[in-house]
Design an enzyme around this catalytic site. Structure first.
Site, PDB file in Angstrom:
ATOM      1  N   TYR A 109       4.220   1.767  -7.497  1.00 57.01           N
ATOM      2  CA  TYR A 109       5.384   1.820  -6.605  1.00 57.01           C
ATOM      3  C   TYR A 109       5.673   3.270  -6.238  1.00 57.01           C
ATOM      4  CZ  TYR A 109      10.190   1.818  -4.996  1.00 57.01           C
ATOM      5  OH  TYR A 109      11.319   2.019  -4.244  1.00 57.01           O
ATOM      6  N   GLU A 197       9.539   2.822   1.308  1.00 58.68           N
ATOM      7  CA  GLU A 197       9.005   2.220   0.098  1.00 58.68           C
ATOM      8  C   GLU A 197       7.555   1.830   0.340  1.00 58.68           C
ATOM      9  OE1 GLU A 197      11.598  -1.077  -0.882  1.00 58.68           O
ATOM     10  OE2 GLU A 197      12.008  -0.165  -2.829  1.00 58.68           O
TER      11      GLU A 197
END
Ligand code: GDP
Ligand code: MN
Length: 387
Positions: A109, A197
């Protein structure tokens, strides 16, 4: 403003990041030609909606043949995709991205957003990629590594290296990762984003580092600096009531409670939402009608609030600073002629000419309750709804 994954990836590509090749379509009959054009053994068919969690909802599917690609394209286009971010009503899929498939070794991530507490952007990475990052933050916060960015300096090389090491990369993959992190910072800064993101960033079986998914939100306050961003807007993905409200220049955010709120000023609107919760109910919306509230804004405000079927009562909370309360009172009376107010209404007016305004409202014969204060108003509307 939110944009689609394929639009975000186009931006990443423009900034030199290594995103997978892909082609977007709205028609299932294009799938075969796209399979031929990509010329891969595996492709991924991905629903393009503004919400995340598409994979779990069946909106991201691998295909190993032309037939499978066509099959997935047919199934995903037009489906009502439900994810934890769409809510139970789901979202209609109008567009798909068909992309070259990658063999994943591991998922990571990476995200950048503004930390309002310290007024600085923060870079976050985690080895727990592909998962719901909110869950990682709640259960295993130590698995999220952060670097605070000095806005005037930008991402420093030592910070990028530290983040790449935190993800456990070695050798050439450190270099690839560092390059991607610098690229992401350039996008965040250059495009005035409020969020980027990449979940997941992947390491492939053949040791390549690739952003496999990307979500970008732009900071609307900076949209005047990016006229080109306007064409990336997809109104069909937005709440229809919020779109309608923006046409009237009303600051409206839909929430899931039952008390419709009409307030002037963002601070007072936030306070109103708090006091409604304190009185035992939930606000149906945030609505700031602005400093110069008049008949038109009040009328439009009522229309928007009443279009939400969850609204069981309306609390008007106006402070007469720039605007005089008697004008607002007359505005409410005028508005009530244009819009039929079908739910209980409580009005609290304070400030310039508040007494006069209360008289006007009481004498108007309108079905409403006049409140003397913030707390009194909130209690009155909650009691009216409960009746
Ligand atoms: P999201 O569920 O909306 O976040 O959509 P993603 O784009 O993140 O895709 C969900 C998941 O699908 C990823 O976490 C991957 O596990 C998987 N996925 C996406 N693209 C590929 C690919 O090219 N190859 C493989 N093997 N899996 C993929
Ligand atoms: Mn994802």
């Amino acid at each position: 403003m939110k944009i689609h994954e394929y639009q975000a990836k186009n931006i990443l590509k423009k900034y030199g990041l290594p995103v997978p090749n892909g082609i977007v379509t709205e028609k299932p009959e294009d799938a075969a030609a796209i399979w031929d054009k990509l010329a891969q053994n595996v492709v991924v068919v991905k629903a393009q909606i503004h919400a995340g969690g598409r994979g779990k909802g069946g909106g991201v599917k691998l295909a190993k043949s032309k037939e499978e690609t066509i099959e997935h394209a047919k199934a995903i286009l037009g489906m009502n995709l439900k994810t934890h971010q769409t809510g139970p009503e789901g979202q209609l899929v109008k567009t798909i991205l068909i992309e070259e498939g990658n063999l994943i070794e591991k998922e990571y991530y990476v995200g950048i957003t503004l930390d309002r507490r310290i007024s600085k952007p923060v870079f976050m990475v985690s080895t727990e990629g592909g998962m719901d990052i909110e869950e990682v933050a709640a259960k295993t916060p130590e698995k999220i590594v952060k670097e605070i960015i000095e806005p005037g300096l930008g991402l420093q090389n030592w910070q990028a290296i530290r983040l790449a090491f935190a993800l456990g990369f070695e050798g050439d993959m450190v270099k690839q990762c560092v390059k991607i992190l610098h690229g992401l910072w350039k996008v965040y800064d250059g495009e005035d984003c409020s969020l980027i993101e990449v979940n997941p960033l992947i390491a492939t079986k053949d040791q390549k580092v690739i952003p496999l998914d990307c979500k970008i939100n732009f900071d609307d306050n900076a949209s005047y600096r990016h006229p080109d961003q306007a064409e990336l807007r997809d109104i069909a993905e937005e709440d229809p009531l919020e779109v309608e409200a923006s046409k009237f220049n009303l600051n409206y955010v839909r929430l899931d409670g039952e008390v419709g709120c009409m307030v002037n000023g963002a601070g007072l609107a936030m306070g109103t939402m708090d006091i409604i919760k304190y009185a035992g109910s939930e606000p149906a919306n945030f609505l700031d009608v602005g400093g110069g509230a008049n008949v038109e804004t009040v009328t439009n405000g009522f229309k928007i609030i009443l279009s939400d079927p969850n609204v069981k009562g309306i609390f008007v909370n106006i402070f007469g600073g720039i605007v005089r309360c008697d004008r607002i009172a007359n505005g409410i009376i005028e508005a009530a002629k244009n819009v039929e107010i079908t739910v209980p209404l409580v009005v609290r007016l304070a400030g310039t000419n508040a007494e006069e305004a209360r008289d006007i409202l009481v004498k108007s014969g309108l079905k409403l309750e006049v409140a003397t204060g913030l707390k009194d108003g909130a209690e009155k509307i909650v009691a009216a709804i409960r009746k």
